[in-house]
Every structure is written in structure tokens, then in C-alpha cells.
Design a protein around this motif. Structure first.
Motif, PDB file in Angstrom:
ATOM      1  N   VAL A  29      -1.833 -32.091  20.146  1.00 49.64           N
ATOM      2  CA  VAL A  29      -1.402 -31.131  21.173  1.00 49.64           C
ATOM      3  C   VAL A  29      -1.445 -29.709  20.633  1.00 49.64           C
ATOM      4  O   VAL A  29      -2.023 -28.805  21.255  1.00 49.64           O
ATOM      5  CB  VAL A  29       0.026 -31.482  21.675  1.00 49.64           C
ATOM      6  CG1 VAL A  29       0.541 -30.394  22.599  1.00 49.64           C
ATOM      7  CG2 VAL A  29       0.022 -32.817  22.378  1.00 49.64           C
TER       8      VAL A  29
ATOM      9  N   THR B  75      -3.925 -26.862  22.132  1.00 46.94           N
ATOM     10  CA  THR B  75      -3.279 -25.894  23.030  1.00 46.94           C
ATOM     11  C   THR B  75      -3.156 -24.524  22.369  1.00 46.94           C
ATOM     12  O   THR B  75      -3.202 -23.502  23.024  1.00 46.94           O
ATOM     13  CB  THR B  75      -1.860 -26.342  23.445  1.00 46.94           C
ATOM     14  OG1 THR B  75      -1.142 -26.660  22.273  1.00 46.94           O
ATOM     15  CG2 THR B  75      -1.866 -27.492  24.400  1.00 46.94           C
ATOM     16  N   LEU B  76      -2.981 -24.520  21.062  1.00 45.56           N
ATOM     17  CA  LEU B  76      -2.697 -23.253  20.384  1.00 45.56           C
ATOM     18  C   LEU B  76      -3.732 -22.833  19.344  1.00 45.56           C
ATOM     19  O   LEU B  76      -4.171 -21.690  19.306  1.00 45.56           O
ATOM     20  CB  LEU B  76      -1.329 -23.352  19.676  1.00 45.56           C
ATOM     21  CG  LEU B  76      -0.095 -23.264  20.571  1.00 45.56           C
ATOM     22  CD1 LEU B  76       1.141 -23.544  19.754  1.00 45.56           C
ATOM     23  CD2 LEU B  76       0.002 -21.865  21.178  1.00 45.56           C
TER      24      LEU B  76
ATOM     25  N   ARG C  55      -9.541 -19.806  23.172  1.00 42.25           N
ATOM     26  CA  ARG C  55     -10.730 -19.451  23.952  1.00 42.25           C
ATOM     27  C   ARG C  55     -11.740 -18.649  23.115  1.00 42.25           C
ATOM     28  O   ARG C  55     -12.930 -18.765  23.300  1.00 42.25           O
ATOM     29  CB  ARG C  55     -10.321 -18.604  25.158  1.00 42.25           C
ATOM     30  CG  ARG C  55      -9.762 -19.454  26.274  1.00 42.25           C
ATOM     31  CD  ARG C  55      -9.558 -18.619  27.518  1.00 42.25           C
ATOM     32  NE  ARG C  55      -8.478 -19.154  28.328  1.00 42.25           N
ATOM     33  CZ  ARG C  55      -8.608 -20.206  29.118  1.00 42.25           C
ATOM     34  NH1 ARG C  55      -9.758 -20.823  29.215  1.00 42.25           N
ATOM     35  NH2 ARG C  55      -7.589 -20.644  29.813  1.00 42.25           N
TER      36      ARG C  55
ATOM     37  N   LEU D 230      -5.440 -33.114  28.227  1.00 45.66           N
ATOM     38  CA  LEU D 230      -4.269 -32.429  28.789  1.00 45.66           C
ATOM     39  C   LEU D 230      -4.002 -31.110  28.062  1.00 45.66           C
ATOM     40  O   LEU D 230      -3.741 -30.072  28.684  1.00 45.66           O
ATOM     41  CB  LEU D 230      -3.049 -33.353  28.684  1.00 45.66           C
ATOM     42  CG  LEU D 230      -1.775 -32.840  29.336  1.00 45.66           C
ATOM     43  CD1 LEU D 230      -1.911 -32.869  30.852  1.00 45.66           C
ATOM     44  CD2 LEU D 230      -0.574 -33.687  28.924  1.00 45.66           C
ATOM     45  N   SER D 231      -4.093 -31.156  26.739  1.00 50.33           N
ATOM     46  CA  SER D 231      -3.801 -29.954  25.959  1.00 50.33           C
ATOM     47  C   SER D 231      -4.820 -28.857  26.236  1.00 50.33           C
ATOM     48  O   SER D 231      -4.479 -27.691  26.384  1.00 50.33           O
ATOM     49  CB  SER D 231      -3.830 -30.270  24.462  1.00 50.33           C
ATOM     50  OG  SER D 231      -3.090 -31.402  24.216  1.00 50.33           O
TER      51      SER D 231
ATOM     52  N   ARG E 198      -6.632 -28.408  28.862  1.00 52.63           N
ATOM     53  CA  ARG E 198      -6.504 -27.860  30.215  1.00 52.63           C
ATOM     54  C   ARG E 198      -5.296 -26.957  30.358  1.00 52.63           C
ATOM     55  O   ARG E 198      -5.259 -26.097  31.230  1.00 52.63           O
ATOM     56  CB  ARG E 198      -6.399 -29.006  31.224  1.00 52.63           C
ATOM     57  CG  ARG E 198      -7.722 -29.693  31.449  1.00 52.63           C
ATOM     58  CD  ARG E 198      -7.657 -30.562  32.648  1.00 52.63           C
ATOM     59  NE  ARG E 198      -8.962 -31.113  32.943  1.00 52.63           N
ATOM     60  CZ  ARG E 198      -9.227 -31.790  34.033  1.00 52.63           C
ATOM     61  NH1 ARG E 198      -8.280 -32.014  34.914  1.00 52.63           N
ATOM     62  NH2 ARG E 198     -10.424 -32.261  34.244  1.00 52.63           N
ATOM     63  N   THR E 199      -4.263 -27.199  29.572  1.00 51.13           N
ATOM     64  CA  THR E 199      -3.034 -26.395  29.740  1.00 51.13           C
ATOM     65  C   THR E 199      -2.820 -25.468  28.545  1.00 51.13           C
ATOM     66  O   THR E 199      -1.699 -25.100  28.245  1.00 51.13           O
ATOM     67  CB  THR E 199      -1.816 -27.313  29.903  1.00 51.13           C
ATOM     68  OG1 THR E 199      -1.815 -28.219  28.800  1.00 51.13           O
ATOM     69  CG2 THR E 199      -1.825 -28.068  31.199  1.00 51.13           C
ATOM     70  N   LYS E 200      -3.914 -25.144  27.861  1.00 52.22           N
ATOM     71  CA  LYS E 200      -3.766 -24.395  26.607  1.00 52.22           C
ATOM     72  C   LYS E 200      -3.407 -22.917  26.846  1.00 52.22           C
ATOM     73  O   LYS E 200      -3.594 -22.374  27.955  1.00 52.22           O
ATOM     74  CB  LYS E 200      -5.055 -24.470  25.809  1.00 52.22           C
ATOM     75  CG  LYS E 200      -6.165 -23.667  26.400  1.00 52.22           C
ATOM     76  CD  LYS E 200      -7.366 -23.721  25.516  1.00 52.22           C
ATOM     77  CE  LYS E 200      -8.497 -22.896  26.100  1.00 52.22           C
ATOM     78  NZ  LYS E 200      -8.885 -23.292  27.441  1.00 52.22           N
ATOM     79  N   ALA E 201      -2.892 -22.339  25.785  1.00 51.25           N
ATOM     80  CA  ALA E 201      -2.683 -20.890  25.802  1.00 51.25           C
ATOM     81  C   ALA E 201      -3.995 -20.269  25.339  1.00 51.25           C
ATOM     82  O   ALA E 201      -4.733 -20.879  24.561  1.00 51.25           O
ATOM     83  CB  ALA E 201      -1.578 -20.538  24.829  1.00 51.25           C
TER      84      ALA E 201
ATOM     85  N   LEU F  92       9.846 -27.947  22.087  1.00 52.39           N
ATOM     86  CA  LEU F  92       9.805 -28.985  23.129  1.00 52.39           C
ATOM     87  C   LEU F  92       8.579 -29.884  23.017  1.00 52.39           C
ATOM     88  O   LEU F  92       8.593 -31.010  23.495  1.00 52.39           O
ATOM     89  CB  LEU F  92       9.813 -28.312  24.520  1.00 52.39           C
ATOM     90  CG  LEU F  92      11.141 -27.716  24.950  1.00 52.39           C
ATOM     91  CD1 LEU F  92      10.968 -26.981  26.270  1.00 52.39           C
ATOM     92  CD2 LEU F  92      12.194 -28.804  25.109  1.00 52.39           C
ATOM     93  N   ILE F  93       7.522 -29.354  22.395  1.00 56.32           N
ATOM     94  CA  ILE F  93       6.277 -30.146  22.321  1.00 56.32           C
ATOM     95  C   ILE F  93       6.482 -31.467  21.574  1.00 56.32           C
ATOM     96  O   ILE F  93       6.217 -32.530  22.128  1.00 56.32           O
ATOM     97  CB  ILE F  93       5.119 -29.319  21.725  1.00 56.32           C
ATOM     98  CG1 ILE F  93       4.778 -28.193  22.706  1.00 56.32           C
ATOM     99  CG2 ILE F  93       3.889 -30.185  21.453  1.00 56.32           C
ATOM    100  CD1 ILE F  93       3.678 -27.278  22.262  1.00 56.32           C
TER     101      ILE F  93
ATOM    102  N   PHE G 208       8.633 -33.795  23.564  1.00 52.95           N
ATOM    103  CA  PHE G 208       7.899 -34.374  24.689  1.00 52.95           C
ATOM    104  C   PHE G 208       7.000 -35.513  24.225  1.00 52.95           C
ATOM    105  O   PHE G 208       6.994 -36.597  24.822  1.00 52.95           O
ATOM    106  CB  PHE G 208       7.074 -33.265  25.352  1.00 52.95           C
ATOM    107  CG  PHE G 208       6.117 -33.765  26.397  1.00 52.95           C
ATOM    108  CD1 PHE G 208       6.575 -34.172  27.642  1.00 52.95           C
ATOM    109  CD2 PHE G 208       4.759 -33.830  26.144  1.00 52.95           C
ATOM    110  CE1 PHE G 208       5.693 -34.637  28.600  1.00 52.95           C
ATOM    111  CE2 PHE G 208       3.877 -34.294  27.093  1.00 52.95           C
ATOM    112  CZ  PHE G 208       4.345 -34.691  28.331  1.00 52.95           C
TER     113      PHE G 208
END
Lengths: 377, 738
Positions: B73, B77-78, B82, B651-652, B654-657, B673-674, B677
């Protein structure tokens, strides 16, 4: 508009798929207990149907919010109401054809010995715990016998002292109940009895081996009779008569962890909360309020900078909301005690409260977006 | 292209680093957890290093799933942002280029996860169990020993100190043991000044006289204790000496060394009695030498004459040694010695006869009797150790089993030996033997119930004590090496058809029975699903196939054939067994003949199976449904690792920063929280899988052919997870690198 209609179709498909998966799963669990689908009772089937319908509706609302609403630009508010309206519609139509007089918060098991006993395995049947212990009994025969302080404290915490006797707390988790039982058995307060049955059919048992206090006894050709709560096993010559508590007997066959207990009891109890009112209209109103609140709860956090965190928080909140349904429904119980004889009015009142809460949440959300705290795609 | 390669390289480095750092953090956390969770009451300080390794390994592998998912994750995500997707020249990477390294790492870690659940974790658990078991035993032994020491029960405290020292190296306790030993060993010789000091300190006249009688033999400046001091006399001497604080004062550890008798051992290789006699003669142990010379004289060999000369010489030496006796006294002493030697011969013959008759405890005490007359007789000590070894091979030592009773064990065991026989044991206690590096299992209150096809009890064999010998064999015989009157044989009560007891018989042979499953499995297995889930897949598959396994053993140990088979098999079965196996001297084992006919093997197997010699019978002692559920559950959990990993990548991503710096500092704490979760999600999924698999297992057991149904269920589960993995891949491929 075309896209809006497409979203309705998408939602219907989603709900149907979810319903199908849950229904199949629960039927499987159910049939594994009920031996064969041929013997499946009508009331059980209805129970499973409702259980699947409500849980599928809840999941459909959430999944729709995650995957479909975020892409919508036109008619966004209207799209948000698709799951609420559609699920209410499904439930309303289904309830029209269902007789809810025999529903309960658990699954009714049919009278079949094969559900309760598995052949060729020794089971240790434990009597249900006594609810009350006298002061002397509790302090001298239980507490003093327990060797370590930690267990002593644990046991004491599960009982309430009242009127010179100790009472087992009423709402303890199955996990705790079993742990207390384990401790009482381990200190020898209760004695383990082991049973092994063989040649089990619906109403008979071929042979039984019973081991108690180092003594083994063997019996054959036993009869099984059923009452609401108990199962009685008797030998033909009445030399043997055993009475088992149905729920305790099932406990020996299932695995108990707090997580397992919470998941299964929430899954089973979910539908029951919405089907307790007498009239269909009341049921529909109640669900509408709840669905609205679910939808608003799931979009409670919108952080564009890190959407994964938004997803995590929203999931947590919704999960808590799902699990805390019994607490929410206890408010409903308070309302039901009001001196108002109109069932629909009470439900309207409760659903109204839920809807107001939902609207407040949605407004806060919009306010958040406008003020720049929440960011929108 | 080069620009894209640089980007790919950069992403690969980032991905690798994320997983490596995560696993390194896990390793460090495992270390600290193991370190801070250390409890010296559970694991002895001497086991600390071993505990640390095993606990650390266990924690690491148990949490690897969770950490890998969290790393996935964070990575997508981090860490991979991009900015990494677009090269400097403006070209965009393809999505598979972005996730390739992550998928490879996930694949490798899935493999490691399978290995850990199959090999590493069971190994670590077994080792930790062993360490805590040994610590518990050591602590109990030390506590008991100290309590006995306080009560001045030195004789019993020695056993517990010795047991403690067999587990833990402790110099303080070593010294304490020596001290206690000194306290119960009375001096064999005292120099005259020492002796006089003792006599002067004795207040009672009778005590002084008693000591004087005991230390009658006087040679040069030394007084020796009499040769045949009884246990009661020895105890009285000890009490008298202890009362004047002899052991605490001048009789120190060094003192004991001074008084220690010389090593009396003689090589076992010397079998010629005349030679033996010469050795003892040279050592001035005249009484032992006389015994062996006497034997040589009576055999009338060429050496008889020399032996007779030596006996005469011994008499002369003894006359010098006992110079303070007058002639009449000495004559009587010689006569007594002659009688003693004859007595020893009789005892030795009796001991040998007991050995031949398999009455090992009687043999043991007969040899002990000889040794109490003359402790240097090598024949007797060989006979004694032989009978002890045989006793140990067929029974359990009463002292040992009573000592073990203080340790914690498990209670209320019950399992079927076969369709009509059932065994119950009130308690079984497991003790790890540091010397043999094996677990010993002691059983208390054991009963074997045999019933006919109509479930009427035919007989009940009951024994107070039992012990598991080599995994699947259990002895119900208990012997004692301390008290000759204590010997426990199982009793068999026969019942008639109305359940009335007909007769009670003591079973003096056939007290070794075979149990259907290895004791280790039985002891650790229970009707608890969690326990089933702790087993490795291989163990579970073995357990599920239990009632079908019939193996012709390729080899049998000498012990199995000569002791067990002799005790448990009928003559026909033994004959069939001996026809198929031959004894191989080199490895002391019985091997299956290569030219054995199939009919012979079949005949033997029929016998052995019928008489429960081979582990084949149905095991009913545990819930079989759980085993099947656990097998399906274990397989599902293996798949879950890779499937969840792939879904999480999607999932990560698609919802990444966009990049870390984009997240406001105030929101940073929310990153906690990651892992929460991920942890919760894994737990929920695992619970759902368990519910699902137990459902399938329940369905299987109700079908007419559970084995076929299980095969089908297994195939379905594997197919389901394969479909899930493929779906996860498709969903992943559906993503775009933007």
C-alpha cells in the motif's frame, strides 16, 4: 440522463450479483448444518433470503458510492439517491410476498441429530454455566481454587455481586462466556464428559460411548427427541437419558473467536432489526432512513490529497456503523416505549431522526467542500 | 527509450527499497518484541539466546503477510508517484512496467510465506514449547529440591537437584548438590585423631559405642567402616554425626574428596575371572579378589592351583590387617567371609535365573543385594545395570513417574485403539529429556476398555501408571528401583454380558500396547480448530489420511522384535514376522528380506494388523472435520497472500497521492491508519475464509463418500483461488499508468 439511467441499471446488476453471492454463501453454511437442501424448511429459506437481501443492499450502497458516484458530474445528488431508492424498492416488493411471523434473530435449525452430532468424533459437551452462584460457592470453590491473580480478576469482572450472590453479566460476548466456562472446567468446578456417537440418523443414534470420571459406558440404539431448546437422547430401555442444550451443542462444533462471533452475529442479526415492525410500510420507512444515513456516512471524509486515507476512514466509519446497529436500534426500542399506539408514526419518527442525521452529515460535507477542507474531484 | 529505462530502474529501486525497509523494520520490531516479552519464569535465562532466535523468527514470519501488504500500500500510494511515470522526454510508462518489480517481489514473498507456514513456524513453535517445558520442569525441580533441603530431606532433594542440573548448568547448585551429597554420605575411613575427636564430642555412651562398632577395622593410623553396614545402621551413623555438626564443620567438600573411595571400575572387556581376581588382588581389595579366586578354584581349571595359593595369601594378609583380633575371632571372621562368598554365588545364580524368566525387578534387587555385601563385584553391577536397562525398556520407573507428577500436563485423554477398544488416560505429562533429546510422556490412571459388537464391556484393563515408549507404544508396567515391594502390573477385569464383573487378573506380560497415532500428535492435537490451524499442511494431510495408512516397515529395531513383538504378538504372528525379517548384525536391525514372498508379507501384515502391531487403526480421538477445514483454510491462506497483494496494488494505485509532499503536514498522522486498515482487513478476510472452509468441510462429512467429496472440494477451492488470482491480474492490467 442516459448516464443516470445507466447508473440505475448498474446498481440493479450490482445488487443482484451481491445478493446472489451472499445468498449462495449463506445457503451453503445453512445446508452444511441442515444436511441437505431437500430438508430445508420454508421459514429457514425466508430467513436466508431476507438476510441476504439486507446485507447485499448495504454492501451495494457502499460499493456504488466508491466506484460509481465519484465519476458522475451531472445529476450527482440524484445519482446519490439511486441506491437509497432502489434498495428501498427491492425490500418493499420482497416484503409484500414474505410472511414475517416466524422470523427470529438467528437461524432456525431443523430437528435433525446430524446437525448436532458428528459421528466418530469425541465431543466434550459442556453444560451451560449457572447464571448465579452463592457468595460462599463463588469465593470458596471458585476464586480460591484459581491459581493466578490475573484469571481471578478476569472471572470477577464477568460477574456482578448482588444480594449476597454473584450473577453472570447478561451481555457478555460468546468468547468471554466460553473463556469463563473453560476456566471453571479447568479448575475442576465442572467436570468434562466426553461423548462419541456413531450411526447417526435424523432421530436415532446407533451407538454411544460416554466417558465420565475415567469410566466408559457404551449404549446402542438410542432415540433422539427435540424440544424448543433441548435435545434429549434416550436409550430404548430408558437406562440412559441425556439432555443437551441445542445452542451449547452447536458451540462444540464451531470455532469461536471474537472476530468470528462478531461477523456471524452481525450478518445474522442485520435483517432482523429492520423486519421487527409489524407493517410493511414501517419496515420500508425504517430502511429508507438507514440507507440514507449509510450513504452519507460513507462519504464522510473527502481528502483529495490522499484518497486512500479517505477510503480507509470511510470504510472504518461504515464498518463501525454496521456493527453498532444493535446500539442504534436500542434507541428505536426507547421510541417504541413512547405512549403512541401508531406503529407507522414511531417508524416515521425514527426514520426521520436518521434522515435528519444523514442530511446534516451531507450538508457538513458540502460545507466542507465549499470551505476548502474537503476537496472534490 | 533510455529515458524510460531510467524511469523503470528508478521505480524498481524504489519498490525494492520499500519492501526491504519494511522487512528490516519488521525484523527489528520482532527483535524488540522478543526481547521485551522475555519472561524468565517461562524461559530460563540460560535459554535466552535460543529463545530470542526462535521467538524473533516466529514473530517475523507470522507478521510477514501483514507487513508485505502494508508495504504494498505504501509503495503504490506514496512512494511511486505520478512523477515517476513520465520520463524526462515526456514519454509515459506502461502500467506493467510500473508494477513488474512489485509483482515479482510479491511472488517471491508468497513462496517464503508458504515455506514459513510449512517449515519455519512449526519448527520455532516446537523449539519454544521445548524451552518453556524445560524451564517449567527446572523451576519445579529446584523449588521442590530447596523445600526438601530446608526440611533436611537430603536424600530426596538430591534427585531434584540432579534433575535441575540435567537441564540447567548452575555452579551454585552444583556446589549445593555436592554439599547435600556429602551430608548423606558417611565417611568410609577416618584417621584416628579425627575419630577420637568425634568420640569425645558424643554425649551419649550408646552413640559412642555404636560408632566404635561401626568403625571397628583399624589399619595403621586409619579406622575403616565395616564392610556390611545395613541401611539402618548407615542412617544411624549419619544422624549421630549430623547431630554433632560433623558435616557442617570439619567434614567439608574437600573433606569428602579426601575420604572418597578410589575408582573401583574395571573394564567390561575383561571376562576371565582369574584375571579379574588378580586385578582386585593388586588393588588390595582382598574380599572381591577372594570371590573371583574361589570361582576359579571351583571350576578346576589349570589356574585353580594358583587361585588356591592366592586365597591362602589373602588369608595371611587379612590376618595382618585384623591384627587386633585374637585367633578365635579371626577364625570366625574367615568362616563368615566364606559363607558370604557362598551366599553371593547363590544370589548371583538366582539373579541370572530371574533375568532369564523376565522377572527384571527381582533380578535388579538380587544383584543389588550382592552389591550391598560387596559393592566392588563387577558381575553384580553388570547384572544390575542389565536388569535396569531391561526394566526401563518395558516399564516406567516409579520414582521417575512420581517425581514428574509435580509438572503440569494435559488431562482426560480418550481415543480408540480400534473399533472395539478404547483407551482413556486421566493425565499425560510431557517432559523433555535433555540427555536423549526426546520428549518423555508419562501417563496416569490409564484404562483400556474392550467391548463386543453389541457394545457390552468385555473387559477393562487398568493401570495406575504408564509411559509412552517410542511414539506409538505404551507400557502399563511400573517398577521401582528403590523399594522391592513396589511393582505395578495392569489388572484386567472381565465382565459378563450383564455388566457383572467376573474376575480380576493381574497381567504380567502383554502390558505393552500400540496406540493408533504418534503420541506427539495426540498430545498436541485437540478438538480446537486453532490447534489444527497451527499444524503444517503436510502434518494435516497426514492426519487426514490416518485411517488408510498401512505400511510394511522396511526395518524393525532389535527392541521392537525382541521385546515388543515377544510381549505383544501371538506365536503365529511372531513366526510370520520372523519369516519375513532377518537380523543384520552391523546396524542391529531386522530388515525385510529382499526375497520374501508376497504371500508371506501379506500373512505377516494380516497378523500384525489384527494384533495392532502396526500403526494403521482408525483414529477417533479428534474432530476430523477440523482437519479437512484446516487443510482448505491453509491452502486458501497461501493464495490469499498473492491475491490480496495484487488487489491492493490496484486499490493503492487508484487512490494514490500524487506525491508525498502534497499531503499537508496536519494529515500525516493519519498515515498510521494504513497499517491498522490492512491488519483489520486481513483478519476479516481470514475469518471469512475460515467460515467458508468449515462450511465446505461440514458439507463434505455429510456426503456418502467423504474422501471423494474432499478431493472435489480441494479442487474447487484451488480453482476458486486461481480464478481470484486471474481476476486480480485482469483488474490490475485494466489500470493505466497515469
Amino acid at each position: 440522463m442516459k448516464r443516470f439511467l445507466l447508473n440505475i441499471v448498474k446498481f440493479i446488476i450490482l445488487e443482484l450479483i451481491l445478493f446472489f453471492i451472499i445468498f449462495l454463501g449463506v445457503i451453503l453454511i445453512h445446508t452444511s448444518n441442515e444436511i441437505s437442501a431437500g430438508e430445508f424448511s420454508g421459514s429457514s429459506l425466508l430467513q436466508v433470503f431476507l438476510l441476504s437481501l439486507y446485507n447485499a443492499s448495504f454492501l451495494a450502497i457502499i460499493i456504488f458510492c466508491i466506484f460509481f458516484v465519484s465519476d458522475v458530474t451531472k445529476y450527482k445528488t440524484l445519482t446519490l439517491f439511486i441506491p437509497v431508492v432502489m434498495t428501498t424498492l427491492f425490500i418493499g416488493v420482497s416484503l409484500l410476498f414474505i410472511d414475517r411471523s416466524n422470523l427470529s434473530d438467528g437461524i432456525i435449525l431443523s430437528d435433525d441429530a446430524r446437525i448436532y452430532f458428528s459421528s466418530q468424533s469425541f465431543i466434550t459437551y459442556r453444560e451451560p454455566l449457572a447464571g448465579t452462584f452463592s457468595e460462599e460457592e463463588f469465593e470458596h470453590h471458585i476464586l480460591t481454587v484459581i491459581p493466578d491473580e490475573k484469571t481471578k480478576l478476569y472471572i470477577r469482572s464477568k460477574f456482578i455481586y448482588e444480594n449476597k450472590s454473584y450473577h453472570l453479566k447478561q451481555h457478555i460476548l460468546d468468547y468471554d462466556y466460553n473463556k469463563v466456562s473453560d476456566i471453571l472446567y479447568s479448575i475442576g468446578y465442572y467436570e468434562d464428559v466426553k461423548y462419541c456417537f456413531d450411526g447417526i440418523t435424523k432421530n436415532t443414534i446407533g451407538k454411544a460411548t460416554i466417558i465420565q470420571d475415567g469410566d466408559a459406558k457404551f449404549y446402542s440404539n438410542l432415540l433422539v427427541t427435540y424440544s424448543d431448546r433441548y435435545i434429549t437422547v434416550t436409550s430404548e430401555d430408558n437406562k440412559l437419558s441425556l439432555t443437551f442444550d441445542r445452542s451449547r451443542l452447536l458451540d462444540t462444533n464451531t470455532k469461536h473467536t471474537p472476530m468470528n462471533d462478531i461477523i456471524t452475529s452481525s450478518l445474522r442479526g442485520f435483517a432482523y432489526h429492520f423486519t421487527t415492525p409489524h407493517s410493511i410500510i414501517s419496515c420500508i420507512i425504517l430502511w429508507f432512513g438507514f440507507a440514507l444515513l449509510t450513504m452519507s456516512v460513507f462519504s464522510i471524509v473527502l481528502l483529495k490529497s490522499f484518497r486512500f486515507i479517505s477510503f480507509v476512514i470511510n470504510t472504518f466509519v461504515t464498518l463501525c456503523f454496521y456493527l453498532a446497529l444493535p446500539i442504534l436500534m436500542s434507541f428505536y426500542g426507547i421510541l417504541a416505549k413512547l405512549p403512541i399506539n401508531n406503529d407507522i408514526f414511531i417508524n416515521l419518527l425514527f426514520a426521520g431522526i436518521l434522515s435528519v442525521a444523514a442530511v446534516i452529515l451531507l450538508l457538513t460535507n458540502i460545507l466542507g467542500i465549499k470551505s476548502g477542507i474537503w476537496e472534490q474531484d | 527509450m533510455a529515458q524510460i529505462d531510467a524511469n523503470i530502474h528508478h521505480i524498481r529501486r524504489k519498490t525494492l527499497l520499500t519492501y526491504a525497509v519494511s522487512l528490516a523494520i519488521l525484523l527489528a520490531v520482532s527483535f524488540f518484541l522478543a526481547y521485551f516479552r522475555y519472561n524468565r519464569n517461562v524461559y530460563h535465562i540460560q535459554f535466552f539466546r535460543s529463545y530470542l532466535h526462535n521467538m524473533m523468527g516466529k514473530t517475523f514470519f507470522e507478521n510477514m503477510f501483514f507487513v508485505t501488504m502494508t508495504a504494498t500500500v505504501f509503495c503504490y500510494t506514496l512512494i511511486v508517484g505520478r512523477g515517476d511515470v513520465i520520463s524526462k522526454s515526456g514519454q509515459r510508462l506502461l502500467f506493467h512496467q510500473l508494477v513488474a518489480s512489485g509483482i515479482i517481489i510479491l511472488g517471491i514473498l508468497t513462496f517464503v510465506n508458504i515455506l514459513s507456514s510449512e517449515i519455519f513456524i512449526p519448527k520455532f513453535n516446537a523449539k519454544l514449547d521445548l524451552l518453556s517445558n524445560s524451564t517449567l520442569r527446572a523451576n519445579t525441580a529446584l523449588r521442590t529440591a530447596n523445600a526438601l533441603y530446608e526440611k533436611a530431606d537430603y536424600e530426596r532433594s538430591i534427585k531434584y537437584y540432579q534433575e535441575y542440573l540435567s537441564i540447567i548448568n548452575d555452579t551454585d547448585i552444583d556446589a549445593r548438590l555436592l554439599e547435600v551429597k556429602n551430608k548423606i554420605n558417611i565417611p568410609k575411613q577416618l584417621d584416628v585423631s579425627h575419630y577420637n575427636r568425634i568420640i569425645s564430642r558424643l554425649s551419649g555412651r550408646s552413640d559412642a559405642e555404636f560408632i566404635e562398632t561401626m568403625y571397628q577395622r583399624k589399619v595403621n593410623n586409619m579406622r575403616y567402616i565395616n564392610a556390611n553396614v545395613s541401611d539402618d545402621e548407615r542412617r544411624r551413623v549419619w544422624t549421630i554425626l549430623n547431630d554433632i555438626d560433623f558435616f557442617g564443620g570439619d567434614y567439608t567438600v574437600e573433606g569428602q574428596l579426601k575420604y572418597a573411595v578410589s575408582d573401583s571400575s574395571v573394564s567390561d572387556k575383561i571376562t576371565n575371572y582369574s584375571e579379574l581376581a588378580d586385578i582386585y588382588f593388586d588393588r588390595h581389595d582382598y574380599l572381591t579378589a577372594w570371590y573371583y579366586y574361589q570361582y576359579t578354584v571351583e571350576k578346576h581349571t589349570a589356574e585353580s592351583r594358583k587361585a588356591q595359593d592366592r586365597i591362602n595369601k589373602i588369608k595371611v594378609f587379612l590376618r595382618e590387617e585384623y591384627a587386633d583380633m585374637d585367633d578365635a575371632q579371626f577364625e570366625s571372621f574367615i568362616r563368615e567371609t566364606q559363607t558370604k562368598i557362598n551366599g553371593m554365588y547363590n544370589l548371583k545364580n538366582r539373579g541370572a535365573k530371574y533375568l532369564a524368566d523376565n522377572q527384571y525387578q527381582k533380578a535388579f534387587f538380587t544383584f543389588s543385594d550382592i552389591l550391598s555385601i560387596n559393592s566392588n563385584l563387577r558381575d553384580a553391577s553388570i547384572g544390575q545395570s542389565k536388569s535396569l536397562a531391561l526394566l526401563r525398556s518395558i516399564g516406567v520407573d516409579y520414582n521417575e513417574i512420581n517425581q514428574v507428577r509435580n509438572y503440569s500436563g494435559k488431562s482426560n485423554f480418550v481415543f480408540m485403539l480400534n473399533d472395539n477398544r478404547l483407551i482413556t488416560a486421566k493425565t499425560i505429562i510431557k517432559v523433555y529429556d535433555m540427555n536423549t533429546l526426546h520428549n518423555n510422556y508419562y501417563m496416569y490412571d490409564v484404562s483400556i476398555w474392550e467391548y463386543d459388537d453389541y457394545h457390552n464391556v468385555k473387559s477393562v484393563i487398568h493401570s495406575e501408571y504408564g509411559q509412552i515408549k517410542d511414539d506409538i507404544r505404551c507400557t502399563l508396567y511400573c517398577f521401582s528401583t528403590a523399594d522391592r515391594s513396589l511393582e505395578f502390573f495392569p489388572t484386567k477385569t472381565t465382565y459378563d454380558i450383564n455388566g457383572k464383573a467376573l474376575s480380576d487378573n493381574v497381567i504380567k506380560d502383554n502390558f505393552i500396547i500400540n496406540i493408533p497415532v504418534g503420541i506427539n500428535t495426540l498430545y498436541n492435537f485437540s478438538n480446537s480448530y486453532d490447534k489444527a490451524l497451527e499444524c503444517s499442511l503436510i502434518q494435516l494431510i497426514r492426519l487426514s489420511r490416518m485411517d488408510k495408512i498401512v505400511i510394511t516397515p522396511a526395518s524393525l529395531t532389535k527392541y521392537e522384535v525382541e521385546v515388543i513383538a515377544k510381549n505383544t504378538l501371538s506365536p503365529e504372528a511372531r513366526k510370520a514376522l520372523e519369516a519375513v525379517y532377518y537380523y543384520h548384525e552391523a546396524d542391529m536391525c531386522y530388515h525385510l528380506r529382499s526375497n520374501a514372498k508376497k504371500s508371506e508379507i501379506d500373512l505377516m501384515m494380516t497378523h500384525l494388523t489384527k494384533e495392532n502391531f502396526i500403526n494403521h487403526t482408525k483414529a477417533l480421538g479428534f474432530e476430523k472435520k477440523f482437519i479437512k477445514a484446516a487443510i482448505l483454510d491453509q491452502i486458501s491462506r497461501m493464495f490469499l497472500f498473492i491475491v490480496l497483494g495484487l488487489f491492493l496494488i490496484t486499490l493503492s494505485w487508484r487512490t494514490k497521492a500524487d506525491y508525498i509532499g502534497m499531503i499537508p503536514a496536519a494529515q500525516m498522522p493519519l498515515l498510521v491508519l494504513i497499517p491498522v486498515f490492512v491488519f483489520l482487513m486481513i483478519k476479516i478476510l481470514q475469518t471469512l475464509i475460515t467460515i467458508g472452509m468449515s462450511t465446505i468441510s461440514n458439507l463434505i462429512t455429510t456426503t456418502n463418500n467423504p474422501d471423494v467429496a474432499f478431493g472435489a472440494a480441494l479442487a474447487c477451492v484451488i480453482a476458486f483461488w486461481t480464478v481470484m488470482a486471474v481476476t486480480a491480474m485482469i483488474v490490475l492490467a485494466y489500470n493505466r499508468a497515469e
